[in-house]
Write an enzyme that holds these catalytic residues in place. Structure first.
Site, PDB file in Angstrom:
ATOM      1  N   ASN A 254     120.946  -6.940 -13.667  1.00  0.00           N
ATOM      2  CA  ASN A 254     120.635  -5.842 -12.750  1.00  0.00           C
ATOM      3  C   ASN A 254     120.095  -6.382 -11.440  1.00  0.00           C
ATOM      4  O   ASN A 254     119.052  -7.054 -11.418  1.00  0.00           O
ATOM      5  CB  ASN A 254     119.602  -4.908 -13.382  1.00  0.00           C
ATOM      6  CG  ASN A 254     120.153  -4.182 -14.594  1.00  0.00           C
ATOM      7  OD1 ASN A 254     120.715  -3.112 -14.475  1.00  0.00           O
ATOM      8  ND2 ASN A 254     120.002  -4.795 -15.763  1.00  0.00           N
TER       9      ASN A 254
ATOM     10  N   GLY B  43     114.652  -1.157 -12.112  1.00  0.00           N
ATOM     11  CA  GLY B  43     113.700  -0.099 -11.845  1.00  0.00           C
ATOM     12  C   GLY B  43     112.301  -0.623 -11.544  1.00  0.00           C
ATOM     13  O   GLY B  43     111.895  -1.680 -12.029  1.00  0.00           O
TER      14      GLY B  43
ATOM     15  N   ARG C  27     117.063  -8.688 -12.823  1.00  0.00           N
ATOM     16  CA  ARG C  27     116.582  -8.656 -14.204  1.00  0.00           C
ATOM     17  C   ARG C  27     117.767  -8.942 -15.106  1.00  0.00           C
ATOM     18  O   ARG C  27     118.810  -8.298 -14.990  1.00  0.00           O
ATOM     19  CB  ARG C  27     115.998  -7.282 -14.541  1.00  0.00           C
ATOM     20  CG  ARG C  27     115.185  -7.269 -15.845  1.00  0.00           C
ATOM     21  CD  ARG C  27     114.903  -5.857 -16.328  1.00  0.00           C
ATOM     22  NE  ARG C  27     116.108  -5.244 -16.856  1.00  0.00           N
ATOM     23  CZ  ARG C  27     116.526  -4.008 -16.550  1.00  0.00           C
ATOM     24  NH1 ARG C  27     115.847  -3.257 -15.693  1.00  0.00           N
ATOM     25  NH2 ARG C  27     117.639  -3.519 -17.070  1.00  0.00           N
TER      26      ARG C  27
ATOM     27  N   ASP D 204     119.168  -9.063 -18.910  1.00  0.00           N
ATOM     28  CA  ASP D 204     118.917  -8.496 -20.234  1.00  0.00           C
ATOM     29  C   ASP D 204     119.678  -9.283 -21.293  1.00  0.00           C
ATOM     30  O   ASP D 204     120.890  -9.522 -21.149  1.00  0.00           O
ATOM     31  CB  ASP D 204     119.350  -7.027 -20.272  1.00  0.00           C
ATOM     32  CG  ASP D 204     118.641  -6.172 -19.239  1.00  0.00           C
ATOM     33  OD1 ASP D 204     117.639  -6.646 -18.676  1.00  0.00           O
ATOM     34  OD2 ASP D 204     119.090  -5.035 -19.001  1.00  0.00           O
TER      35      ASP D 204
ATOM     36  N   GLU E  86     123.317  -7.603 -19.698  1.00  0.00           N
ATOM     37  CA  GLU E  86     123.511  -7.088 -18.348  1.00  0.00           C
ATOM     38  C   GLU E  86     122.707  -7.914 -17.347  1.00  0.00           C
ATOM     39  O   GLU E  86     121.764  -8.616 -17.715  1.00  0.00           O
ATOM     40  CB  GLU E  86     123.067  -5.625 -18.242  1.00  0.00           C
ATOM     41  CG  GLU E  86     123.915  -4.650 -19.016  1.00  0.00           C
ATOM     42  CD  GLU E  86     123.505  -3.207 -18.766  1.00  0.00           C
ATOM     43  OE1 GLU E  86     122.810  -2.948 -17.761  1.00  0.00           O
ATOM     44  OE2 GLU E  86     123.867  -2.342 -19.568  1.00  0.00           O
TER      45      GLU E  86
ATOM     46  N   TYR F  38     112.352   6.526 -19.728  1.00  0.00           N
ATOM     47  CA  TYR F  38     111.689   7.152 -18.598  1.00  0.00           C
ATOM     48  C   TYR F  38     110.771   8.330 -18.907  1.00  0.00           C
ATOM     49  O   TYR F  38     109.893   8.640 -18.106  1.00  0.00           O
ATOM     50  CB  TYR F  38     112.738   7.617 -17.578  1.00  0.00           C
ATOM     51  CG  TYR F  38     113.528   6.471 -17.009  1.00  0.00           C
ATOM     52  CD1 TYR F  38     112.917   5.513 -16.213  1.00  0.00           C
ATOM     53  CD2 TYR F  38     114.879   6.325 -17.285  1.00  0.00           C
ATOM     54  CE1 TYR F  38     113.635   4.436 -15.696  1.00  0.00           C
ATOM     55  CE2 TYR F  38     115.614   5.260 -16.769  1.00  0.00           C
ATOM     56  CZ  TYR F  38     114.983   4.321 -15.978  1.00  0.00           C
ATOM     57  OH  TYR F  38     115.690   3.271 -15.483  1.00  0.00           O
TER      58      TYR F  38
ATOM     59  N   SER G  41     120.560   2.938 -16.277  1.00  0.00           N
ATOM     60  CA  SER G  41     119.516   3.794 -16.850  1.00  0.00           C
ATOM     61  C   SER G  41     119.951   4.435 -18.165  1.00  0.00           C
ATOM     62  O   SER G  41     119.437   5.480 -18.563  1.00  0.00           O
ATOM     63  CB  SER G  41     119.107   4.893 -15.850  1.00  0.00           C
ATOM     64  OG  SER G  41     118.494   4.326 -14.727  1.00  0.00           O
TER      65      SER G  41
ATOM     66  N   GLU H  44     121.897   8.386 -11.238  1.00  0.00           N
ATOM     67  CA  GLU H  44     120.547   7.822 -11.317  1.00  0.00           C
ATOM     68  C   GLU H  44     119.676   8.248 -10.139  1.00  0.00           C
ATOM     69  O   GLU H  44     118.675   7.606  -9.831  1.00  0.00           O
ATOM     70  CB  GLU H  44     120.628   6.301 -11.400  1.00  0.00           C
ATOM     71  CG  GLU H  44     121.328   5.792 -12.650  1.00  0.00           C
ATOM     72  CD  GLU H  44     121.380   4.283 -12.704  1.00  0.00           C
ATOM     73  OE1 GLU H  44     120.346   3.675 -13.055  1.00  0.00           O
ATOM     74  OE2 GLU H  44     122.421   3.721 -12.370  1.00  0.00           O
TER      75      GLU H  44
END
Length: 356
Positions: free
Chosen positions: A315, A319, A298, A300, A313, A258, A184, A21
């Site tokens: 995080n 990002g 974050r 999910d 998940e 992205y 990612s 990443e």
């Protein structure tokens, strides 16, 4: 800790790194560099090359952008070397590293040993949340719902392939196969049947010798929720946001996340009833506490067709690119991008060093 007397706060923005990443970390750093208030902060951009060398990077956000397929930014290894001993001249570090050797507790351990304050979760929470297999263990122990799946290693795949196949078959197809310690959406594949399993596992093993195989949440909505500590130590949760995949992308893969194309549609906030929103925010805060996170995270979710919520998940360093959900969710909640960056740095400055 308050601002140093008579000078600006010196913040090192650390990015790049050895993981797959690397490019996304560079993009994230470009956004943060652009947002930092130079009247308050003396910014020191520090890049880590893919082979682990630390360099003093240029303060040039425009260079750290994805301009198209195959045109990904990277740390300039020809820049002057950054001596890690110089960390004692830094007031706070903003580590914008994604994946192993950065988001997984390794660099956090360095900062802890040198008594340097930094943004985000500590060693244990970073390591646990980076390793999705152990993240599931921590969340399940707290009674939180997670996606069903199994963990396999490169050794097991090489020596017990038939057994691994049988265990995967018992889960039922389709299955998602992913590196256990990646992000990612790099190395993730969807196996629609047994004939696609081997290629999916081999692809994930390129990025990590530990692989997670999970049941696909068919028909679920993918919704995320941000968690942010307040300056008084309380937890705040953002409005949830939904990702809807369009075009030729079957799931939220790297390109959809992205590359500058219309591969996704985002609802910020997500179109949810109040009760579902409240349940999601409560679960997000509970997951943050269960994993021992600090600063930000974050979470999910899958919102299943029957209305139940499953945590996919967690995080610890999501990002911060222009397309990233975390800053978009907080902007919709009332915290703009510069305010978000400043909040995280102020939290880190107030946090004591040592055991806590």
């Amino acid at each position: 800790m308050n601002a140093p007397t008579g000078r600006r706060i010196r913040v090192a923005v650390v990015f790049g790194g050895r993981s797959s990443e690397h490019a996304i970390s560079c993009v994230t750093a470009g956004s943060v560099l652009q947002a930092l208030d130079r009247g308050t902060y003396d910014v020191v951009p520090v890049g880590i090359t893919t082979d682990g060398r630390w360099v003093l990077e240029a303060d040039d956000p425009e260079r750290l952008r994805i301009t198209g397929p195959g045109e990904l930014p990277a740390v300039d290894g020809e820049r002057p070397r950054f001596d890690s001993a110089t960390l004692d001249e830094i007031d706070v570090v903003f580590p914008l590293l994604h994946g192993p050797w950065g988001e997984d507790g390794t660099i956090q351990g360095l900062f802890e040993m040198t008594d340097v304050r930094y943004v985000g979760s500590g060693v244990l929470a970073s390591a646990v949340c980076m390793d999705k297999a152990f993240m599931k263990v921590a969340l399940q122990a707290a009674g939180l719902p997670v996606t069903a799946g199994i963990t396999i290693t490169a050794h097991e795949w090489a020596e017990q392939m038939d057994t691994v196949r049988s265990r995967c078959d018992e889960l039922g197809y389709p299955l998602f196969v992913k590196p256990a310690r990646g992000g990612s959406s790099i190395g993730i594949a969807k196996a629609h049947g047994p004939d696609e399993l081997a290629a999916a596992i081999d692809g994930a093993l390129v990025h990590d010798p530990k692989v997670l195989v999970e049941v696909s949440a068919e028909g679920a909505r993918e919704i995320e929720c941000g968690v942010l500590e307040s300056l008084d130590g309380e937890l705040e949760t953002s409005v949830p946001a939904e990702i809807r995949i369009t075009g030729d992308h079957e799931f939220y893969d790297f390109e959809a996340k992205y590359l500058p194309e219309e591969a996704t549609e985002l609802d910020v906030p997500a179109l949810l009833d109040e009760e579902t929103t409240r349940r999601m925010q409560d679960l997000a805060a509970a997951a943050f506490r269960a994993a021992g996170c600090e600063g930000l995270a974050r979470v999910d979710f899958f919102l299943m067709p029957d209305g139940s919520l499953v945590i996919n998940e967690l995080n610890t360093m999501p990002g911060f690119t222009p397309l990233s959900m975390f800053p978009q969710m907080w902007a919709a909640t009332g915290v703009d991008y510069p305010g978000l960056v400043d909040r995280l740095l102020q939290l880190a400055l107030r946090r004591p060093t040592g055991l806590r």
